[in-house]
Design an enzyme around this catalytic site. Sequence first.
Site, mmCIF file in Angstrom:
data_model
loop_
_atom_site.group_PDB
_atom_site.id
_atom_site.type_symbol
_atom_site.label_atom_id
_atom_site.label_comp_id
_atom_site.label_asym_id
_atom_site.label_seq_id
_atom_site.Cartn_x
_atom_site.Cartn_y
_atom_site.Cartn_z
ATOM 1 N N SER A 34 29.227 4.377 -45.814
ATOM 2 C CA SER A 34 28.640 3.125 -45.859
ATOM 3 C C SER A 34 26.999 3.072 -45.802
ATOM 4 O O SER A 34 26.701 3.556 -45.182
ATOM 5 C CB SER A 34 29.167 2.005 -44.748
ATOM 6 O OG SER A 34 28.705 2.251 -43.576
ATOM 7 N N GLY B 12 26.585 -0.278 -50.708
ATOM 8 C CA GLY B 12 27.926 -0.275 -50.575
ATOM 9 C C GLY B 12 28.569 0.888 -50.156
ATOM 10 O O GLY B 12 27.922 1.467 -49.128
ATOM 11 N N GLY C 132 24.951 0.393 -46.368
ATOM 12 C CA GLY C 132 24.462 -0.859 -46.279
ATOM 13 C C GLY C 132 24.596 -1.586 -47.606
ATOM 14 O O GLY C 132 25.741 -1.863 -48.135
ATOM 15 N N ALA C 133 23.392 -2.124 -48.149
ATOM 16 C CA ALA C 133 23.520 -3.113 -49.494
ATOM 17 C C ALA C 133 23.865 -2.207 -50.541
ATOM 18 O O ALA C 133 24.481 -2.829 -51.537
ATOM 19 C CB ALA C 133 22.372 -3.645 -49.704
ATOM 20 N N GLY D 298 30.209 -2.702 -40.787
ATOM 21 C CA GLY D 298 30.895 -1.647 -40.772
ATOM 22 C C GLY D 298 32.341 -1.513 -40.378
ATOM 23 O O GLY D 298 33.292 -1.083 -40.641
ATOM 24 N N ASP D 299 32.389 -2.373 -39.059
ATOM 25 C CA ASP D 299 33.823 -2.712 -38.663
ATOM 26 C C ASP D 299 34.521 -3.229 -39.545
ATOM 27 O O ASP D 299 36.116 -2.982 -39.629
ATOM 28 C CB ASP D 299 33.717 -3.446 -37.127
ATOM 29 C CG ASP D 299 32.742 -2.858 -36.291
ATOM 30 O OD1 ASP D 299 32.551 -1.543 -36.473
ATOM 31 O OD2 ASP D 299 32.215 -3.496 -35.298
#
Length: 311
Positions: free
Chosen positions: A219, A224, A221-222, A250-251
């Site tokens: 992951s 994707g 962040g922005a 993230g969860d």
Amino acid sequence: MMLTVTLNAALDLTYRVPALVPHTTHRVTEVIERPGGKGVNVARVLAALGHEVTVTGFAGGDTGRVLRERLADQPRVTVAFAPVAGTTRRTLAVADAATGDTTQLNEPGPAVTSAEWAAFLGSYEQLVRRPGTTAVALCGSLPPGVPVGAYALLVRAARAAHVPVLLDTSGEPLRRAVAARPDIIKPNAEELAELTGSHEPARATRDARRRGAHAVVASLGADGLLALTPDGGWQARPPAPVRGNPTGAGDSAVAGLLSGLAEGLPWPDRLARALALSAATVAAPAAGEFDRATYEDLLPRVTVTGRPAAA
Ligand code: ATP
Ligand code: MG
Ligand code: MG
């Protein structure tokens, strides 16, 4: 029925104040208290999507009792925490309404004895072997006293029971558990770089697979999600960066991946779901909640590029 494991669960308390000024007294304008910890957040999102989910890990003391009661009140959530003699930790977030900034104070959580760990392992093995368990998520850091190889053991037990297992942790517990061949790992950019020594995501995801993970979903962040799986490699991107609170995004990505895994969705659809859920979590005001309207709006607008593996 999906299973989430949170060895370091918490009761999360948020105080909202008009403006946070050190060395002064504040009037609290809003108090929010809710069950927390990474696997608990994953379970909340799964239940909101309509899935039945069991939560396990440790809970103890008065705070542990409140945690169990609050979770048991939630529809579609079954509580199966193992006992610990110490008291479950609380986290305190002080949210400054003037700046939007949050100051976070986290208790370390109770130390787990070797007898408590052994009792948890026994109950976990029963839970993964129960007919109808479709997938397991192992989430978050290890509390004091739990052996560093804990997640490696939990991955092996799930694999022995033929239940797919997703792991979201960091550091040495991640390194050891990757070698136990989890079905999916979901590191963020920092966790992936720590595992592989590479800050280049494409290279690092390849390296993480060589270390044993069947599928790696990084992951970013922005930017994707970047996925390297036995079925192929894909990147999922939001239509535009979302402004808001990324805590718990993230969860939500884990919840999307786990539900897609349990439903047997093709990888591009799993990634689109995980992306839309996590971006909708950034857009929601409370950490670890997601905004349903944003989720439904984003889902058809996520772009997934990449290709299936050569046959
Ligand atoms: P957590 O705090 O829950 O552990 P994380 O650090 O593990 O989060 P991130 O990579 O920060 O995970 O975020 C998870 C996912 O959330 C991203 O892969 C992306 O899909 C989504 N996301 C995060 N920030 C943004 C953003 N600003 N705009 C759109 N989507 C975002
Ligand atoms: Mg992050
Ligand atoms: Mg994370």
